[in-house]
Design a protein around this motif. Structure first.
Motif, PDB file in Angstrom:
ATOM      1  N   ALA A   5     -28.464   4.740 -14.960  1.00 56.27           N
ATOM      2  CA  ALA A   5     -27.252   5.017 -15.512  1.00 56.27           C
ATOM      3  C   ALA A   5     -27.007   6.633 -15.184  1.00 56.27           C
ATOM      4  CB  ALA A   5     -27.128   4.672 -16.967  1.00 56.27           C
ATOM      5  N   GLU A   6     -27.867   7.451 -15.179  1.00 54.93           N
ATOM      6  CA  GLU A   6     -27.822   8.793 -15.173  1.00 54.93           C
ATOM      7  C   GLU A   6     -27.239   9.336 -13.948  1.00 54.93           C
ATOM      8  OE1 GLU A   6     -30.599   7.428 -16.080  1.00 54.93           O
ATOM      9  OE2 GLU A   6     -30.801   8.396 -18.180  1.00 54.93           O
ATOM     10  N   ILE A   7     -27.125   8.296 -12.921  1.00 56.46           N
ATOM     11  CA  ILE A   7     -26.267   8.536 -11.632  1.00 56.46           C
ATOM     12  C   ILE A   7     -24.691   9.041 -11.915  1.00 56.46           C
ATOM     13  CG2 ILE A   7     -25.366   7.470  -9.441  1.00 56.46           C
ATOM     14  CD1 ILE A   7     -27.989   5.800  -9.314  1.00 56.46           C
ATOM     15  N   LEU A   8     -24.018   8.303 -12.844  1.00 59.05           N
ATOM     16  CA  LEU A   8     -22.732   8.442 -13.070  1.00 59.05           C
ATOM     17  C   LEU A   8     -22.502   9.520 -14.030  1.00 59.05           C
ATOM     18  CD1 LEU A   8     -21.873   4.641 -13.122  1.00 59.05           C
ATOM     19  CD2 LEU A   8     -21.859   6.125 -11.133  1.00 59.05           C
ATOM     20  N   THR A   9     -23.439   9.919 -14.861  1.00 62.60           N
ATOM     21  CA  THR A   9     -23.183  10.845 -16.018  1.00 62.60           C
ATOM     22  C   THR A   9     -23.940  11.924 -15.741  1.00 62.60           C
ATOM     23  OG1 THR A   9     -25.223   9.899 -17.255  1.00 62.60           O
ATOM     24  CG2 THR A   9     -23.201   8.970 -17.492  1.00 62.60           C
TER      25      THR A   9
ATOM     26  N   VAL B 191     -27.987  14.504 -10.737  1.00 63.62           N
ATOM     27  CA  VAL B 191     -28.215  13.482 -10.142  1.00 63.62           C
ATOM     28  C   VAL B 191     -27.117  13.248  -8.863  1.00 63.62           C
ATOM     29  CG1 VAL B 191     -28.875  10.907 -10.104  1.00 63.62           C
ATOM     30  CG2 VAL B 191     -29.775  12.482 -11.813  1.00 63.62           C
ATOM     31  N   LEU B 192     -25.949  13.135  -9.310  1.00 65.53           N
ATOM     32  CA  LEU B 192     -24.836  12.534  -8.457  1.00 65.53           C
ATOM     33  C   LEU B 192     -24.578  13.567  -7.311  1.00 65.53           C
ATOM     34  CD1 LEU B 192     -22.854  10.302  -7.993  1.00 65.53           C
ATOM     35  CD2 LEU B 192     -21.112  11.411  -9.418  1.00 65.53           C
ATOM     36  N   TRP B 193     -24.405  14.915  -7.557  1.00 62.25           N
ATOM     37  CA  TRP B 193     -24.376  15.550  -6.697  1.00 62.25           C
ATOM     38  C   TRP B 193     -25.270  15.562  -5.552  1.00 62.25           C
ATOM     39  CZ3 TRP B 193     -23.106  21.727  -7.462  1.00 62.25           C
ATOM     40  CH2 TRP B 193     -22.570  22.264  -6.227  1.00 62.25           C
ATOM     41  N   PRO B 194     -26.628  15.845  -5.747  1.00 62.79           N
ATOM     42  CA  PRO B 194     -27.623  15.779  -4.685  1.00 62.79           C
ATOM     43  C   PRO B 194     -27.478  14.455  -3.815  1.00 62.79           C
ATOM     44  CG  PRO B 194     -28.513  16.070  -6.733  1.00 62.79           C
ATOM     45  CD  PRO B 194     -27.118  16.302  -7.179  1.00 62.79           C
ATOM     46  N   LEU B 195     -27.311  13.444  -4.896  1.00 61.43           N
ATOM     47  CA  LEU B 195     -27.256  11.998  -4.262  1.00 61.43           C
ATOM     48  C   LEU B 195     -26.234  11.942  -3.380  1.00 61.43           C
ATOM     49  CD1 LEU B 195     -28.567   9.162  -4.245  1.00 61.43           C
ATOM     50  CD2 LEU B 195     -27.199   8.665  -6.358  1.00 61.43           C
ATOM     51  N   ALA B 196     -25.185  12.484  -3.793  1.00 60.90           N
ATOM     52  CA  ALA B 196     -23.783  12.258  -2.648  1.00 60.90           C
ATOM     53  C   ALA B 196     -23.999  13.084  -1.367  1.00 60.90           C
ATOM     54  CB  ALA B 196     -22.678  12.902  -3.537  1.00 60.90           C
ATOM     55  N   GLU B 197     -24.984  14.200  -1.572  1.00 62.25           N
ATOM     56  CA  GLU B 197     -25.189  14.965  -0.149  1.00 62.25           C
ATOM     57  C   GLU B 197     -25.942  14.202   0.513  1.00 62.25           C
ATOM     58  OE1 GLU B 197     -24.508  19.696  -1.474  1.00 62.25           O
ATOM     59  OE2 GLU B 197     -26.511  18.919  -1.373  1.00 62.25           O
ATOM     60  N   LEU B 198     -26.778  13.800  -0.034  1.00 61.56           N
ATOM     61  CA  LEU B 198     -28.137  13.135   0.786  1.00 61.56           C
ATOM     62  C   LEU B 198     -27.690  11.698   1.445  1.00 61.56           C
ATOM     63  CD1 LEU B 198     -30.967  13.782   1.333  1.00 61.56           C
ATOM     64  CD2 LEU B 198     -31.800  12.390  -0.885  1.00 61.56           C
ATOM     65  N   SER B 199     -26.873  10.878   0.725  1.00 66.84           N
ATOM     66  CA  SER B 199     -26.482   9.455   0.984  1.00 66.84           C
ATOM     67  C   SER B 199     -25.118   9.345   0.623  1.00 66.84           C
ATOM     68  CB  SER B 199     -27.457   8.863   0.058  1.00 66.84           C
ATOM     69  OG  SER B 199     -28.593   8.755   0.427  1.00 66.84           O
ATOM     70  N   ALA B 200     -24.197  10.307   1.281  1.00 64.92           N
ATOM     71  CA  ALA B 200     -22.940  10.270   0.965  1.00 64.92           C
ATOM     72  C   ALA B 200     -22.112   8.845   1.194  1.00 64.92           C
ATOM     73  CB  ALA B 200     -22.092  11.121   1.945  1.00 64.92           C
ATOM     74  N   GLU B 201     -22.512   8.053   2.269  1.00 60.66           N
ATOM     75  CA  GLU B 201     -21.882   6.821   2.313  1.00 60.66           C
ATOM     76  C   GLU B 201     -22.638   5.562   2.072  1.00 60.66           C
ATOM     77  OE1 GLU B 201     -18.930   6.851   3.911  1.00 60.66           O
ATOM     78  OE2 GLU B 201     -19.392   8.886   3.931  1.00 60.66           O
TER      79      GLU B 201
ATOM     80  N   LYS C 218     -19.554  -0.450  -6.163  1.00 57.85           N
ATOM     81  CA  LYS C 218     -19.232  -0.706  -4.659  1.00 57.85           C
ATOM     82  C   LYS C 218     -18.175   0.604  -4.117  1.00 57.85           C
ATOM     83  CE  LYS C 218     -20.947  -4.694  -4.777  1.00 57.85           C
ATOM     84  NZ  LYS C 218     -22.576  -4.551  -4.645  1.00 57.85           N
ATOM     85  N   LYS C 219     -18.731   1.851  -4.810  1.00 61.38           N
ATOM     86  CA  LYS C 219     -17.967   2.959  -4.237  1.00 61.38           C
ATOM     87  C   LYS C 219     -19.146   3.614  -3.687  1.00 61.38           C
ATOM     88  CE  LYS C 219     -14.002   3.470  -7.597  1.00 61.38           C
ATOM     89  NZ  LYS C 219     -13.322   4.220  -8.492  1.00 61.38           N
ATOM     90  N   THR C 220     -18.635   4.542  -2.811  1.00 61.85           N
ATOM     91  CA  THR C 220     -19.922   5.438  -2.049  1.00 61.85           C
ATOM     92  C   THR C 220     -20.152   6.543  -3.081  1.00 61.85           C
ATOM     93  OG1 THR C 220     -18.383   6.852  -1.018  1.00 61.85           O
ATOM     94  CG2 THR C 220     -18.923   5.016   0.310  1.00 61.85           C
ATOM     95  N   PHE C 221     -21.402   7.058  -2.969  1.00 63.31           N
ATOM     96  CA  PHE C 221     -21.602   8.251  -3.593  1.00 63.31           C
ATOM     97  C   PHE C 221     -20.997   9.379  -3.471  1.00 63.31           C
ATOM     98  CE2 PHE C 221     -25.653   5.746  -3.753  1.00 63.31           C
ATOM     99  CZ  PHE C 221     -25.639   5.288  -5.325  1.00 63.31           C
ATOM    100  N   ALA C 222     -20.187   9.610  -2.265  1.00 65.68           N
ATOM    101  CA  ALA C 222     -19.154  10.667  -2.021  1.00 65.68           C
ATOM    102  C   ALA C 222     -18.195  10.420  -2.820  1.00 65.68           C
ATOM    103  CB  ALA C 222     -19.062  10.831  -0.416  1.00 65.68           C
TER     104      ALA C 222
ATOM    105  N   TYR D 283     -16.051  12.713  -9.986  1.00 67.73           N
ATOM    106  CA  TYR D 283     -16.724  12.976 -11.220  1.00 67.73           C
ATOM    107  C   TYR D 283     -15.987  13.983 -12.068  1.00 67.73           C
ATOM    108  CZ  TYR D 283     -20.939  14.866 -14.145  1.00 67.73           C
ATOM    109  OH  TYR D 283     -21.549  15.360 -14.965  1.00 67.73           O
ATOM    110  N   THR D 284     -16.008  13.897 -13.377  1.00 73.45           N
ATOM    111  CA  THR D 284     -15.135  14.557 -14.498  1.00 73.45           C
ATOM    112  C   THR D 284     -16.054  15.265 -15.304  1.00 73.45           C
ATOM    113  OG1 THR D 284     -14.691  12.842 -15.863  1.00 73.45           O
ATOM    114  CG2 THR D 284     -13.244  13.233 -14.117  1.00 73.45           C
ATOM    115  N   GLY D 285     -17.492  15.116 -15.171  1.00 71.82           N
ATOM    116  CA  GLY D 285     -18.256  15.717 -16.373  1.00 71.82           C
ATOM    117  C   GLY D 285     -18.129  17.176 -16.377  1.00 71.82           C
ATOM    118  N   GLN D 286     -18.746  18.076 -17.435  1.00 69.41           N
ATOM    119  CA  GLN D 286     -18.693  19.512 -17.274  1.00 69.41           C
ATOM    120  C   GLN D 286     -19.769  20.114 -17.363  1.00 69.41           C
ATOM    121  OE1 GLN D 286     -15.618  20.928 -17.916  1.00 69.41           O
ATOM    122  NE2 GLN D 286     -14.800  19.010 -17.628  1.00 69.41           N
TER     123      GLN D 286
END
Length: 176
Positions: A116-120, A124-134, A141-145, A151-154
């Motif tokens: 769950a932490e992927i989305l919050t 987690v999400l920024w490095p995941l999006a860089e490493l595995s964007a597609e 069913k959305k890409t990590f990019a 992402y709207t977290g603060q």
């Protein structure tokens, strides 16, 4: 072969423990045909408790090791590096290794996948999006990019320069 992503973090002797975690994952899973890919390291505030900032990164590797064995190896690595599994969830960590994804597996036991932490958590999400964007989130069913762009977290975090030991099957990010 299955593809597994790990979240790695530490807020105690951060540089040492993050490097040790990467080396331990490399030693446990990487090889000539299955290198360990790592993201940049990010510094982020502690979440859920007052404490020192964390260093976090994401790694992935292809493996033939079944999920339960991957989990057991991660827990063993954490213990070897002083992680107390009896400590409260939101507390300082010497080394924390979480399985974020195991292929497109969706389950709640033996662990929650996708995590769950992927989305919050931006760390987690920024490095995941860089490493595995597609790569697509197996539920949304959305890409990590795409997920990172929306992402709207603060949470405040920043990439940092951290050198790693030269390991034969370690791949650093090329797109940043």
């Amino acid at each position: 072969m299955s593809k597994v992503w790990f979240g790695i973090g530490s807020n105690r002797d951060r540089a040492h423990n993050v490097r040790a975690g990467v080396k331990a994952l490399h030693d446990a899973f990487a090889g000539p045909q299955t290198p360990l890919h790592i993201s940049r390291v990010f510094e982020s505030e502690a979440v859920g408790f007052v404490g020192h900032s964390f260093y976090n990164l994401v790694a992935w590797v292809e493996t033939t090791v079944p999920l339960l064995d991957v989990l057991a190896r991660c827990k063993a690595i954490e213990r070897q590096h002083g992680h107390d599994s009896r400590a409260p969830r939101f507390s300082p960590r010497t080394l924390d290794i979480d399985i974020l994804l195991y292929d497109d597996e969706v389950c709640s036991t033996p662990i929650q996948l996708p995590r769950a932490e992927i989305l919050t958590n931006a760390f987690v999400l920024w490095p995941l999006a860089e490493l595995s964007a597609e790569q697509c989130h197996p539920v949304l069913k959305k890409t990590f990019a795409e997920l990172w762009q929306s992402y709207t977290g603060q949470q405040q975090l920043a990439p940092i320069a951290l050198e790693f030991e030269s390991l034969p099957y370690l791949v650093f990010p090329s797109n940043v």
